[in-house]
Design a protein around this motif. Sequence first.
Motif, PDB file in Angstrom:
ATOM      1  N   MET A   1       0.844  -1.179   0.000  1.00  0.00           N
ATOM      2  CA  MET A   1       0.000   0.000   0.000  1.00  0.00           C
ATOM      3  C   MET A   1       0.888   1.241   0.000  1.00  0.00           C
ATOM      4  O   MET A   1       1.867   1.310   0.720  1.00  0.00           O
ATOM      5  CB  MET A   1      -0.898   0.000   1.243  1.00  0.00           C
ATOM      6  CG  MET A   1      -1.658   1.286   1.420  1.00  0.00           C
ATOM      7  SD  MET A   1      -2.554   1.454   2.985  1.00  0.00           S
ATOM      8  CE  MET A   1      -3.432  -0.058   3.098  1.00  0.00           C
ATOM      9  N   LYS A   2       0.511   2.197  -0.828  1.00  0.00           N
ATOM     10  CA  LYS A   2       1.209   3.490  -0.865  1.00  0.00           C
ATOM     11  C   LYS A   2       0.540   4.395   0.166  1.00  0.00           C
ATOM     12  O   LYS A   2      -0.670   4.563   0.165  1.00  0.00           O
ATOM     13  CB  LYS A   2       1.105   4.084  -2.259  1.00  0.00           C
ATOM     14  CG  LYS A   2       1.871   5.376  -2.401  1.00  0.00           C
ATOM     15  CD  LYS A   2       1.911   5.762  -3.858  1.00  0.00           C
ATOM     16  CE  LYS A   2       3.131   6.493  -4.242  1.00  0.00           C
ATOM     17  NZ  LYS A   2       4.377   5.946  -3.867  1.00  0.00           N
ATOM     18  N   PHE A   3       1.347   4.968   1.062  1.00  0.00           N
ATOM     19  CA  PHE A   3       0.846   5.837   2.124  1.00  0.00           C
ATOM     20  C   PHE A   3       1.340   7.248   1.860  1.00  0.00           C
ATOM     21  O   PHE A   3       2.538   7.508   1.821  1.00  0.00           O
ATOM     22  CB  PHE A   3       1.341   5.337   3.481  1.00  0.00           C
ATOM     23  CG  PHE A   3       0.885   6.168   4.642  1.00  0.00           C
ATOM     24  CD1 PHE A   3      -0.451   6.331   4.926  1.00  0.00           C
ATOM     25  CD2 PHE A   3       1.812   6.793   5.476  1.00  0.00           C
ATOM     26  CE1 PHE A   3      -0.882   7.091   6.002  1.00  0.00           C
ATOM     27  CE2 PHE A   3       1.404   7.556   6.557  1.00  0.00           C
ATOM     28  CZ  PHE A   3       0.050   7.701   6.823  1.00  0.00           C
ATOM     29  N   ARG A  26      -6.866   6.932  -9.128  1.00  0.00           N
ATOM     30  CA  ARG A  26      -8.094   6.232  -9.557  1.00  0.00           C
ATOM     31  C   ARG A  26      -8.104   6.042 -11.071  1.00  0.00           C
ATOM     32  O   ARG A  26      -8.579   5.019 -11.559  1.00  0.00           O
ATOM     33  CB  ARG A  26      -9.321   6.999  -9.087  1.00  0.00           C
ATOM     34  CG  ARG A  26      -9.552   6.868  -7.601  1.00  0.00           C
ATOM     35  CD  ARG A  26     -10.802   7.584  -7.125  1.00  0.00           C
ATOM     36  NE  ARG A  26     -10.935   7.430  -5.692  1.00  0.00           N
ATOM     37  CZ  ARG A  26     -11.037   8.426  -4.816  1.00  0.00           C
ATOM     38  NH1 ARG A  26     -11.071   9.691  -5.245  1.00  0.00           N
ATOM     39  NH2 ARG A  26     -11.126   8.186  -3.522  1.00  0.00           N
ATOM     40  N   ASN A  27      -7.575   7.016 -11.805  1.00  0.00           N
ATOM     41  CA  ASN A  27      -7.493   6.893 -13.264  1.00  0.00           C
ATOM     42  C   ASN A  27      -6.584   5.737 -13.677  1.00  0.00           C
ATOM     43  O   ASN A  27      -6.665   5.251 -14.800  1.00  0.00           O
ATOM     44  CB  ASN A  27      -7.000   8.195 -13.903  1.00  0.00           C
ATOM     45  CG  ASN A  27      -8.040   9.286 -13.867  1.00  0.00           C
ATOM     46  OD1 ASN A  27      -9.219   9.038 -13.625  1.00  0.00           O
ATOM     47  ND2 ASN A  27      -7.612  10.521 -14.084  1.00  0.00           N
ATOM     48  N   GLN A  28      -5.714   5.305 -12.782  1.00  0.00           N
ATOM     49  CA  GLN A  28      -4.843   4.151 -13.026  1.00  0.00           C
ATOM     50  C   GLN A  28      -5.484   2.841 -12.552  1.00  0.00           C
ATOM     51  O   GLN A  28      -4.852   1.797 -12.584  1.00  0.00           O
ATOM     52  CB  GLN A  28      -3.506   4.336 -12.306  1.00  0.00           C
ATOM     53  CG  GLN A  28      -2.687   5.484 -12.801  1.00  0.00           C
ATOM     54  CD  GLN A  28      -1.406   5.650 -11.987  1.00  0.00           C
ATOM     55  OE1 GLN A  28      -1.017   4.796 -11.203  1.00  0.00           O
ATOM     56  NE2 GLN A  28      -0.744   6.771 -12.188  1.00  0.00           N
ATOM     57  N   GLY A  29      -6.732   2.929 -12.085  1.00  0.00           N
ATOM     58  CA  GLY A  29      -7.436   1.743 -11.610  1.00  0.00           C
ATOM     59  C   GLY A  29      -7.125   1.365 -10.175  1.00  0.00           C
ATOM     60  O   GLY A  29      -7.469   0.273  -9.718  1.00  0.00           O
ATOM     61  N   LYS A  30      -6.502   2.261  -9.439  1.00  0.00           N
ATOM     62  CA  LYS A  30      -6.133   1.980  -8.049  1.00  0.00           C
ATOM     63  C   LYS A  30      -7.313   2.232  -7.118  1.00  0.00           C
ATOM     64  O   LYS A  30      -8.121   3.130  -7.347  1.00  0.00           O
ATOM     65  CB  LYS A  30      -4.974   2.873  -7.608  1.00  0.00           C
ATOM     66  CG  LYS A  30      -3.760   2.826  -8.506  1.00  0.00           C
ATOM     67  CD  LYS A  30      -2.831   1.757  -8.110  1.00  0.00           C
ATOM     68  CE  LYS A  30      -1.546   1.903  -8.933  1.00  0.00           C
ATOM     69  NZ  LYS A  30      -0.743   0.740  -8.916  1.00  0.00           N
ATOM     70  N   ASN A  31      -7.382   1.429  -6.063  1.00  0.00           N
ATOM     71  CA  ASN A  31      -8.359   1.638  -5.002  1.00  0.00           C
ATOM     72  C   ASN A  31      -7.764   2.639  -4.023  1.00  0.00           C
ATOM     73  O   ASN A  31      -6.759   2.355  -3.375  1.00  0.00           O
ATOM     74  CB  ASN A  31      -8.692   0.323  -4.302  1.00  0.00           C
ATOM     75  CG  ASN A  31      -9.754   0.492  -3.235  1.00  0.00           C
ATOM     76  OD1 ASN A  31     -10.443   1.503  -3.185  1.00  0.00           O
ATOM     77  ND2 ASN A  31      -9.873  -0.493  -2.371  1.00  0.00           N
ATOM     78  N   VAL A  32      -8.369   3.828  -3.932  1.00  0.00           N
ATOM     79  CA  VAL A  32      -7.841   4.935  -3.138  1.00  0.00           C
ATOM     80  C   VAL A  32      -8.793   5.239  -1.987  1.00  0.00           C
ATOM     81  O   VAL A  32     -10.002   5.341  -2.178  1.00  0.00           O
ATOM     82  CB  VAL A  32      -7.672   6.207  -4.000  1.00  0.00           C
ATOM     83  CG1 VAL A  32      -7.142   7.362  -3.166  1.00  0.00           C
ATOM     84  CG2 VAL A  32      -6.771   5.940  -5.195  1.00  0.00           C
ATOM     85  N   ASP A  82      -5.618  -4.859   2.814  1.00  0.00           N
ATOM     86  CA  ASP A  82      -4.993  -5.306   1.561  1.00  0.00           C
ATOM     87  C   ASP A  82      -5.762  -4.888   0.313  1.00  0.00           C
ATOM     88  O   ASP A  82      -5.219  -4.954  -0.789  1.00  0.00           O
ATOM     89  CB  ASP A  82      -4.836  -6.832   1.560  1.00  0.00           C
ATOM     90  CG  ASP A  82      -3.847  -7.303   2.615  1.00  0.00           C
ATOM     91  OD1 ASP A  82      -3.004  -6.489   3.042  1.00  0.00           O
ATOM     92  OD2 ASP A  82      -3.933  -8.470   3.016  1.00  0.00           O
ATOM     93  N   LYS A  83      -7.007  -4.451   0.468  1.00  0.00           N
ATOM     94  CA  LYS A  83      -7.808  -4.037  -0.690  1.00  0.00           C
ATOM     95  C   LYS A  83      -7.509  -2.591  -1.099  1.00  0.00           C
ATOM     96  O   LYS A  83      -7.924  -2.149  -2.152  1.00  0.00           O
ATOM     97  CB  LYS A  83      -9.294  -4.183  -0.376  1.00  0.00           C
ATOM     98  CG  LYS A  83      -9.701  -5.622  -0.139  1.00  0.00           C
ATOM     99  CD  LYS A  83     -11.153  -5.713   0.282  1.00  0.00           C
ATOM    100  CE  LYS A  83     -11.450  -7.132   0.738  1.00  0.00           C
ATOM    101  NZ  LYS A  83     -12.556  -7.184   1.662  1.00  0.00           N
TER     102      LYS A  83
END
Length: 189
Positions: A1-3, A26-32, A82-83
């Motif tokens: 996870m990026k913090f 989010r534009n990269q499909g990441k769950n933020v 983890d999500k």
Amino acid sequence: MKFIVIDGLDGSGKDTQIDLLAQYYRNQGKNVVVRSHPCDDNKYGRKSRQALQKTGKFNHIKATIYFGLDAIRSVRKYSHDDKIDVLIFSRYILAVMYLPGVVNTITYKIVSAVLPTSDTMFFLDVTPEESLKRIGSRDEEIEMFENMESLTKNRENSKKFTYNWNVIDGNQSIEEINRQIIDRCTEYD
């Protein structure tokens, strides 16, 4: 996870930069997940916000304690999920700069040793004059620290704590600040 942490004086552009950064990921499909403290989804955040709307030393201490509990709650709830790909905190451990005297320095050392930190912690450094100008343009209730004397004092206090942060000139354009934040964040992707 990026913090990622984005902090700064009131009116420094934290929320604007967080929204832009969250959208970037989010534009990269990441769950933020974004946590902007004090949060309204728990009793600590609500009590901190209530105290911030009042004046006096007792409310000052109350606001700071509840703020800390709110941030700790966010860390415990979200930092091990983890999500979540990217967790962005606004107003995190620099709230200690509002504490009096050397108490703020001691508290910062303890808090920063206990709570997670990262290479992607940003402090948006804005002049108190610019901060007040931006605060005045919002349609929000004024908080206890949103005056020239407090902003000046807190900006000076922040310099004791931001030695290991990425300090960005918050008086620049929104686009330039965003570019600098994204550039630094992508160094660690």
